[in-house]
Design an enzyme around this catalytic site. Structure first.
Site, PDB file in Angstrom:
ATOM      1  N   GLY A  65       0.817  -1.225   0.000  1.00 57.62           N
ATOM      2  CA  GLY A  65       0.000   0.000   0.000  1.00 57.62           C
ATOM      3  C   GLY A  65       0.840   1.259   0.000  1.00 57.62           C
ATOM      4  O   GLY A  65       0.452   2.279  -0.586  1.00 57.62           O
ATOM      5  N   GLU A 100      10.323   9.252 -28.524  1.00 56.96           N
ATOM      6  CA  GLU A 100      11.429   8.745 -29.369  1.00 56.96           C
ATOM      7  C   GLU A 100      11.029   7.454 -30.089  1.00 56.96           C
ATOM      8  O   GLU A 100      11.851   6.547 -30.259  1.00 56.96           O
ATOM      9  CB  GLU A 100      12.691   8.496 -28.526  1.00 56.96           C
ATOM     10  CG  GLU A 100      13.771   9.551 -28.616  1.00 56.96           C
ATOM     11  CD  GLU A 100      14.055  10.066 -30.013  1.00 56.96           C
ATOM     12  OE1 GLU A 100      13.325  10.997 -30.433  1.00 56.96           O
ATOM     13  OE2 GLU A 100      14.973   9.588 -30.682  1.00 56.96           O
TER      14      GLU A 100
HETATM   15  C1  LIG Z   1       6.040  14.138 -22.398  1.00 60.91           C
HETATM   16  C2  LIG Z   1       6.296  14.145 -23.867  1.00 60.91           C
HETATM   17  C3  LIG Z   1       7.414  14.780 -24.377  1.00 60.91           C
HETATM   18  C4  LIG Z   1       7.638  14.825 -25.752  1.00 60.91           C
HETATM   19  N1  LIG Z   1       8.697  15.556 -26.248  1.00 60.91           N
HETATM   20  C5  LIG Z   1       8.787  15.757 -27.588  1.00 60.91           C
HETATM   21  C6  LIG Z   1       9.746  16.684 -28.123  1.00 60.91           C
HETATM   22  O1  LIG Z   1      10.538  17.286 -27.390  1.00 60.91           O
HETATM   23  N2  LIG Z   1       9.755  16.896 -29.461  1.00 60.91           N
HETATM   24  C7  LIG Z   1       8.895  16.252 -30.310  1.00 60.91           C
HETATM   25  O2  LIG Z   1       8.960  16.496 -31.509  1.00 60.91           O
HETATM   26  N3  LIG Z   1       7.978  15.353 -29.831  1.00 60.91           N
HETATM   27  C8  LIG Z   1       7.899  15.110 -28.502  1.00 60.91           C
HETATM   28  N4  LIG Z   1       6.949  14.237 -28.001  1.00 60.91           N
HETATM   29  C9  LIG Z   1       6.055  13.549 -28.923  1.00 60.91           C
HETATM   30  C10 LIG Z   1       6.261  12.044 -28.980  1.00 60.91           C
HETATM   31  O3  LIG Z   1       7.440  11.728 -29.655  1.00 60.91           O
HETATM   32  C11 LIG Z   1       4.991  11.452 -29.629  1.00 60.91           C
HETATM   33  O4  LIG Z   1       3.959  11.578 -28.663  1.00 60.91           O
HETATM   34  C12 LIG Z   1       5.163  10.018 -30.054  1.00 60.91           C
HETATM   35  O5  LIG Z   1       6.033   9.940 -31.152  1.00 60.91           O
HETATM   36  C13 LIG Z   1       3.830   9.366 -30.433  1.00 60.91           C
HETATM   37  O6  LIG Z   1       3.079  10.175 -31.278  1.00 60.91           O
HETATM   38  P1  LIG Z   1       1.537  10.468 -30.934  1.00 60.91           P
HETATM   39  O7  LIG Z   1       1.469  10.915 -29.525  1.00 60.91           O
HETATM   40  O8  LIG Z   1       0.981  11.354 -31.969  1.00 60.91           O
HETATM   41  O9  LIG Z   1       0.834   9.043 -31.012  1.00 60.91           O
HETATM   42  P2  LIG Z   1       0.305   8.286 -32.321  1.00 60.91           P
HETATM   43  O10 LIG Z   1       1.352   8.273 -33.354  1.00 60.91           O
HETATM   44  O11 LIG Z   1      -1.030   8.807 -32.678  1.00 60.91           O
HETATM   45  O12 LIG Z   1       0.141   6.820 -31.740  1.00 60.91           O
HETATM   46  C14 LIG Z   1      -0.928   6.435 -30.872  1.00 60.91           C
HETATM   47  C15 LIG Z   1      -0.807   4.927 -30.617  1.00 60.91           C
HETATM   48  O13 LIG Z   1      -0.915   4.223 -31.869  1.00 60.91           O
HETATM   49  C16 LIG Z   1       0.208   3.401 -32.062  1.00 60.91           C
HETATM   50  N5  LIG Z   1       0.555   3.378 -33.478  1.00 60.91           N
HETATM   51  C17 LIG Z   1       0.905   4.423 -34.261  1.00 60.91           C
HETATM   52  N6  LIG Z   1       1.185   4.007 -35.499  1.00 60.91           N
HETATM   53  C18 LIG Z   1       1.004   2.661 -35.506  1.00 60.91           C
HETATM   54  C19 LIG Z   1       1.140   1.650 -36.493  1.00 60.91           C
HETATM   55  N7  LIG Z   1       1.538   1.925 -37.733  1.00 60.91           N
HETATM   56  N8  LIG Z   1       0.874   0.385 -36.140  1.00 60.91           N
HETATM   57  C20 LIG Z   1       0.490   0.067 -34.883  1.00 60.91           C
HETATM   58  N9  LIG Z   1       0.347   0.978 -33.914  1.00 60.91           N
HETATM   59  C21 LIG Z   1       0.601   2.260 -34.212  1.00 60.91           C
HETATM   60  C22 LIG Z   1       1.313   4.047 -31.237  1.00 60.91           C
HETATM   61  O14 LIG Z   1       2.322   3.116 -30.920  1.00 60.91           O
HETATM   62  C23 LIG Z   1       0.539   4.510 -30.027  1.00 60.91           C
HETATM   63  O15 LIG Z   1       0.358   3.432 -29.158  1.00 60.91           O
HETATM   64  C24 LIG Z   1       6.742  14.160 -26.629  1.00 60.91           C
HETATM   65  C25 LIG Z   1       5.635  13.490 -26.106  1.00 60.91           C
HETATM   66  C26 LIG Z   1       5.390  13.499 -24.752  1.00 60.91           C
HETATM   67  C27 LIG Z   1       4.146  12.828 -24.234  1.00 60.91           C
END
Ligand SMILES: Cc1cc2nc3c(=O)[nH]c(=O)nc-3n(C[C@H](O)[C@H](O)[C@H](O)COP(=O)(O)OP(=O)(O)OC[C@H]3O[C@@H](n4cnc5c(N)ncnc54)[C@H](O)[C@@H]3O)c2cc1C
Length: 550
Positions: free
Chosen positions: A349, A372
Site C-alpha cells: 500500500g 522517441e
Molecule cells: C512528455 C512528452 C514529451 C515529448 N517531447 C517531444 C519533443 O521534445 N519533441 C517532439 O517532436 N515530440 C515530442 N513528443 C512527442 C512524442 O514523440 C509522440 O507523442 C510520439 O512519437 C507518439 O506520437 P503520438 O502521440 O501522436 O501518437 P500516435 O502516433 O497517434 O500513436 C498512438 C498509438 O498508436 C500506435 N501506433 C501508431 N502508429 C502505428 C502503427 N503503424 N501500427 C500500430 N500501432 C501504431 C502508437 O504506438 C501509439 O500506441 C513528446 C511526447 C510526450 C508525451
C-alpha cells in the site's frame, strides 16, 4: 584499429561524479517530490547544469565546438544515472540533445560554428520541434510549412513558417528551437530563436509523469527566418537528418528505462529487507524475492549488457545501428516499466502513495515506451529489418549467432548459451516458415517476431558478456552466469510460446496445416520442456546475491 570514440572511463566517471554531487545537493528526494506535485520544471537547476561550472551537456558535443566529445557509451552511462535521479530532468537534457542533433548532423560548418558554440557555452536551452497535433509516429505527415521568401532577383533569402507543434519538451523555456517544416522540396529543419515574431508558446501539458520537465505546444504564425537558418542550406534533408541519429538517441531513451527501473527496484530491495511481515523480512519470502525483485533485476541487467554492446559498436564506427538501437529501446524501456511496476507491488500500500518515490518513478518511466518512437514503432522496425535480413541471408543471420552461442557453450556451459542457440534456431524456423506461408503481412505476426528477436538478441549479448567475465575471472562471473542462465531459460520458454502463437495462427487456413505442424515439430524438438530445468534454483542463487548487497 583506432580506439573507440568517447571519453576515457576515468573522465566519464568524473562527469558522473560531478552530476551526482550537484543533484545530491540540489535535488534531495523532498524537492523531487515537490517539483512533481507542483508540476514545476527547475529551470534554475537546468541552467546551472548547463553553465560553465558544470557543463553537463558538453558530453553530447564534439570537442571542436567546445564539447567533451562523449561517445554513445558515455551518453548511455550518464543518461542512466540522470534517469535514476529524476526522469523529468533527464528528459530536459534529452530534448537539448535532440534539438542539437539536426545542427550536428546536417549543419554547414558555419551553422555549426554559430549555433553549437552558443549551445556549448550553456547560454541556450534547446527544444526539438517535430511532433504535431496530426503527426506523431508518422513524422512524414507534418503540416507545418516553410514558404520561400525571395528578393527582387528571385534569390531565396528566407522562409516564412506556419504551423503548430505538439508535446515539445522545453517548449516554454527554450532559447533555440529546431523546427521541422515542409519546404517546397520536402521537410527541412530550421533554427528559430526565442523572441522571433510569430513564435509563441502553446498550452502547458498537465502530464501523468516527468512533471519536472516542461512540455508545451509551440505555435508558429508567419515566423520569418533568414535562409541561413535552414540546416544544411538544402531543402528536403530533414527526415534524413532525423533518422541519422536514431541509433544512439534510441539507446539514450533505453538508458532512461534502465535508470528509472533500476532506481525503483533498488528502493524495493531496500524496502523488502527492512519490512517485517509474518515474522521476518519480506525478502526472505521466496515468491516475493524471485518474482518482484530477481526477475526485473535480471531483465534490466540483460538490457544493460545489450545496450553496452551496441553502444560500443557505435563508438567503434558502425553507423548503421538503427535496428539494434530499436531493440535496445524496446527491451530496456519495457523492462524499466515492469521493474517500476514490481517495485510498487513490493512496497504494498505504501508504494501506492505519493510519499514513496516508486509511485513517481512508475508514472515517470511510462513515457519511455512512448517518446522517441513508441514500442509499436520499434517492434515494426525490428521485425521488418530482421525479417528482410533473414530472408536475404537465407537464414544465415540467426544461424551464425546460434553457432557462436554453441561455441560459447563449449567454453562456458553455465551461461545458458546452448538454450539461446536453440531459441535462435527456433526463431529462424518460424520466420522462414511464416515468410513462405505469406503471413508476414499480418502486423501481429511481425510484432510477435519482434518480441522473439528482441529477447533472443538481448540474451545473446547477455550470455556473451557473462562468458567474457568468466574468461577474465571476474569476481561477478558466478552471479552474472546464473543471471544469464535464468534469462536464457526464460528466453527459450518465451520463444516457444511466441512460436506457437505465431504458427497456430496458420491453422485457420487449411492449406497451411502441414507446414504449421512441421514448424511446431521443429520448435518442440529444439525447445522441449526440459529447457526449464533449474530455473528457480538459479533464480534463488541470484536472490541470495541481491540479499547480500548493501
Ligand atoms: C512528455 C512528452 C514529451 C515529448 N517531447 C517531444 C519533443 O521534445 N519533441 C517532439 O517532436 N515530440 C515530442 N513528443 C512527442 C512524442 O514523440 C509522440 O507523442 C510520439 O512519437 C507518439 O506520437 P503520438 O502521440 O501522436 O501518437 P500516435 O502516433 O497517434 O500513436 C498512438 C498509438 O498508436 C500506435 N501506433 C501508431 N502508429 C502505428 C502503427 N503503424 N501500427 C500500430 N500501432 C501504431 C502508437 O504506438 C501509439 O500506441 C513528446 C511526447 C510526450 C508525451
Amino acid at each position: 584499429m583506432s580506439a573507440p570514440a568517447g571519453l576515457s572511463r576515468e573522465m566519464c566517471d568524473m562527469v558522473i561524479q560531478t552530476l551526482q554531487q550537484v543533484v545530491g545537493r540540489e535535488l534531495p528526494d523532498s524537492r523531487i517530490l515537490d517539483l512533481d506535485q507542483n508540476d514545476e520544471c527547475p529551470e534554475d537547476l537546468v541552467r546551472h547544469l548547463l553553465s560553465p561550472d558544470v557543463g553537463l551537456h558538453l558530453i553530447f558535443l564534439p570537442e571542436e565546438y567546445g564539447g567533451l566529445g562523449g561517445g554513445a557509451r558515455d551518453i548511455c552511462r550518464v543518461s542512466e544515472v540522470m534517469a535514476g535521479v529524476d526522469l523529468g530532468l533527464a528528459t530536459t537534457f534529452l530534448a537539448i540533445l535532440l534539438g542539437t542533433d539536426p545542427i550536428l548532423v546536417g549543419g554547414t560548418p558555419d551553422q555549426k560554428q554559430k549555433w553549437l558554440s552558443r549551445i556549448a557555452t550553456g547560454e541556450a536551452i534547446v527544444a526539438y520541434g517535430v511532433t504535431e497535433p496530426e503527426a506523431g509516429s508518422n513524422v512524414a505527415s507534418i503540416q507545418t510549412t516553410a514558404v520561400r521568401i525571395s528578393d527582387a532577383e528571385g534569390n531565396v533569402t528566407g522562409y516564412r513558417i506556419n504551423g503548430a507543434k505538439q508535446f515539445i519538451t522545453n517548449g516554454g523555456i527554450a532559447d533555440i528551437y529546431t523546427i521541422l517544416a515542409k519546404t517546397p522540396d520536402g521537410p527541412g529543419f530550421f533554427v528559430v530563436e526565442r523572441g522571433t515574431p510569430g513564435l509563441a508558446v502553446g498550452r502547458h501539458e498537465d502530464k501523468h509523469g516527468i512533471r519536472s520537465s516542461n512540455t508545451t505546444g509551440v505555435l508558429l504564425e508567419d515566423v520569418e527566418v533568414p535562409q541561413e537558418n535552414l540546416l544544411g542550406l538544402v531543402e528536403g534533408q530533414g527526415l534524413k537528418q532525423a533518422n541519422a541519429v536514431f541509433g544512439y538517441t534510441r539507446l539514450m531513451v533505453g538508458a532512461f528505462g534502465l535508470g528509472a527501473g533500476q532506481a525503483a527496484i533498488d528502493r524495493a530491495l531496500a524496502y523488502g529487507k527492512s519490512r517485517i511481515q509474518f515474522g521476518g523480512p519480506l525478502v526472505e519470502k521466496e515468491g516475493y524475492l524471485l518474482n518482484l525483485l530477481v526477475e526485473p533485476w535480471i531483465d534490466l541487467a540483460a538490457g544493460r549488457a545489450h545496450m553496452d554492446a551496441i553502444a560500443l559498436r557505435i563508438d567503434e564506427g558502425n553507423a548503421d545501428m538503427g535496428t539494434e538501437g530499436a531493440i535496445s529501446k524496446y527491451w530496456c524501456t519495457e523492462a524499466g516499466n515492469r521493474a517500476a511496476d514490481a517495485a510498487i507491488q513490493a512496497h504494498g500500500g505504501y508504494g501506492y502513495t505519493r510519499e514513496y518515490m516508486v509511485e513517481k518513478i512508475r508514472r515517470d518511466v511510462r513515457i519511455t515506451t512512448i517518446y522517441e518512437g513508441t514500442s509499436e514503432i520499434q517492434r515494426s522496425i525490428i521485425a521488418m529489418y530482421r525479417w528482410k535480413e533473414t530472408v536475404r541471408s537465407k537464414g544465415a543471420y540467426y544461424e551464425e549467432m546460434a553457432a557462436r552461442m554453441d561455441a560459447l557453450h563449449g567454453d562456458y556451459p553455465e551461461v545458458g548459451a546452448d538454450l539461446i542457440a536453440r531459441s535462435l534456431r527456433a526463431l529462424n524456423t518460424v520466420i522462414t516458415g511464416m515468410h513462405q506461408a505469406r503471413r508476414t503481412r499480418h502486423q501481429m505476426v511481425m510484432f510477435t517476431f519482434a518480441d522473439m528477436m528482441s529477447r533472443c538478441e538481448v540474451a545473446y549479448e547477455f550470455a556473451s558478456r557473462a562468458g567474457s567475465l568468466a574468461a577474465e575471472g571476474d569476481a561477478s562471473a558466478g552471479t552474472e552466469g546464473a543471471m544469464s542462465r535464468v534469462f536464457a531459460i526464460r528466453c527459450a520458454a518465451a520463444t516457444s510460446y511466441a512460436a506457437h502463437r505465431c504458427v497456430l495462427s496458420l491453422q485457420d487456413a487449411e492449406e497451411n496445416a502441414d507446414s504449421a505442424e512441421a514448424m511446431l515439430g521443429v520448435v518442440a524438438e529444439l525447445l522441449p520442456p526440459a529447457v526449464y530445468t533449474g530455473l528457480w534454483l538459479h533464480m534463488a542463487e541470484v536472490g541470495e546475491h541481491l540479499k547480500q548487497r548493501d
